[in-house]
Design an enzyme around this catalytic site. Structure first.
Site, mmCIF file in Angstrom:
data_model
loop_
_atom_site.group_PDB
_atom_site.id
_atom_site.type_symbol
_atom_site.label_atom_id
_atom_site.label_comp_id
_atom_site.label_asym_id
_atom_site.label_seq_id
_atom_site.Cartn_x
_atom_site.Cartn_y
_atom_site.Cartn_z
ATOM 1 N N LYS A 174 0.835 -1.207 0.000
ATOM 2 C CA LYS A 174 0.000 0.000 0.000
ATOM 3 C C LYS A 174 0.869 1.255 0.000
ATOM 4 O O LYS A 174 0.519 2.273 -0.604
ATOM 5 C CB LYS A 174 -0.921 -0.012 1.222
ATOM 6 C CG LYS A 174 -1.829 1.218 1.355
ATOM 7 C CD LYS A 174 -2.738 1.402 0.156
ATOM 8 C CE LYS A 174 -3.901 2.346 0.412
ATOM 9 N NZ LYS A 174 -3.644 3.561 1.131
ATOM 10 N N GLU A 181 0.702 6.939 -6.556
ATOM 11 C CA GLU A 181 -0.416 7.895 -6.564
ATOM 12 C C GLU A 181 0.095 9.337 -6.494
ATOM 13 O O GLU A 181 -0.413 10.219 -7.200
ATOM 14 C CB GLU A 181 -1.327 7.587 -5.382
ATOM 15 C CG GLU A 181 -2.528 8.490 -5.213
ATOM 16 C CD GLU A 181 -3.282 8.141 -3.946
ATOM 17 O OE1 GLU A 181 -3.271 8.953 -3.002
ATOM 18 O OE2 GLU A 181 -3.878 7.034 -3.887
#
Length: 312
Positions: A174, A181
């Site tokens: 993550k 991102e």
């Protein structure tokens, strides 16, 4: 199955609702009295049947550490704690090692989906033993996006969930996801700024929206930028101050530690730091150096005039 869920904020509350819609029982606890089903961690544990699964969805850092340790004193052998927040992956081994002597399992789950996950489902990156992950699998299946018709035909399990490896692998995955991102958001932002800076392009929001179909740069993030521009075409209601929640820093730290070049992600992180400076000391030094070696003009700070000298 039963699930205890601690933290019923924007994501936690939506996750609880999605799990309930799948037919499971969720007993929730939150510091806010209006949201919770029980009034304490002790009551939460008492309301669950063994073997228990308790999902922690509170802010990373000390709030998560304190909650996991408190649960470690309340749960029993065979129970499992899931940390679904954005904890640093190095915390996971510490928690697992503390819980192991008591026979309490630990699973780290990186969760992506934000406020849209209730309807769209959540992407889940999970770390832990095969046995502990299996105990939580019905909840993971409820949270992840539904399997498409094409995937069903092919007999595939569908994207949106991965058992990434042992404890720590979920949050590490993550972390990298969030680093990517950062870079994607920075690229979209820079492209938007260039489009808005020229007189040639008359419909900047329209150009951005046109990219959402048939192009190689289409993505959910791009869809969200289109939505933001629809609500505020010039982005005049917000400032250019961008926070970072930690994962971008940790990604760059790991890149350095493992000698992995990450120029795009690193630059996007530093751009967020730059966004918080109204008068950058770095650029002051650059301007001063240009003036010193080349005699290039600098923009002087306007002197503040005494009250008596200010125009009426």
């Amino acid at each position: 199955m039963q699930l205890g869920l601690i933290g019923l904020g924007k994501m936690g509350g939506n996750m609880a609702e999605r799990i309930r819609r799948a037919g499971h029982e969720v007993i929730g606890y939150d510091n806010a009295p209006g949201k919770r089903d029980v009034d304490s961690l002790e009551a939460l544990v008492a309301a669950l049947e063994a073997p228990r699964v308790v999902w922690v969805m509170v802010p990373s850092g000390d709030p998560t550490r304190q909650t996991v340790r408190a649960l470690g004193e309340l749960l029993s052998e065979g129970d499992v704690i899931v940390d679904g927040g954005n904890s640093k992956f190095t915390d996971d081994k510490v928690h697992a090692d503390e819980l192991a002597p008591k026979g309490i399992g630990y699973v780290d789950a990186g969760v992506s989906g934000g406020v849209w996950g209730l309807e769209n489902g959540y992407a889940l990156m999970v770390g832990g033993s095969v046995e502990d992950v299996a105990k939580v699998q019905p909840v993971f299946d409820a949270l992840k996006p539904p399997v498409s018709t094409e995937e069903q035909t092919a007999g595939e399990a569908g994207a949106g969930f991965v058992h990434a490896g042992p404890v720590g692998a979920g949050h590490f995955s993550k972390m990298v996801h969030n680093g990517i991102e950062y870079a994607m958001m920075q690229a979209y932002g820079e492209g938007y700024e260039l489009l808005a800076a020229v007189d040639l392009v008359e419909d900047v929001p329209g150009v951005i929206a046109s990219w959402t179909q048939g192009t190689v740069i289409r993505s959910w993030l791009l869809d969200l930028l289109v939505l933001a521009l629809k609500e505020d075409p010039g982005l005049d209601r917000i400032t250019g101050y961008a926070e970072d929640s930690g994962e971008g820093r940790w990604t760059v730290e790991q890149a350095i530690e493992n000698a992995v070049p990450m120029p795009a992600i690193s630059a996007s992180l530093f751009a967020r730091f730059a966004s918080r400076q109204t008068d950058s000391p770095t650029m002051k030094a650059v301007a001063a150096l240009r003036n010193q070696f080349g005699g290039h003009a600098v923009h002087a700070v306007e002197a503040v005039k005494p009250e008596a000298e200010k125009p009426a």
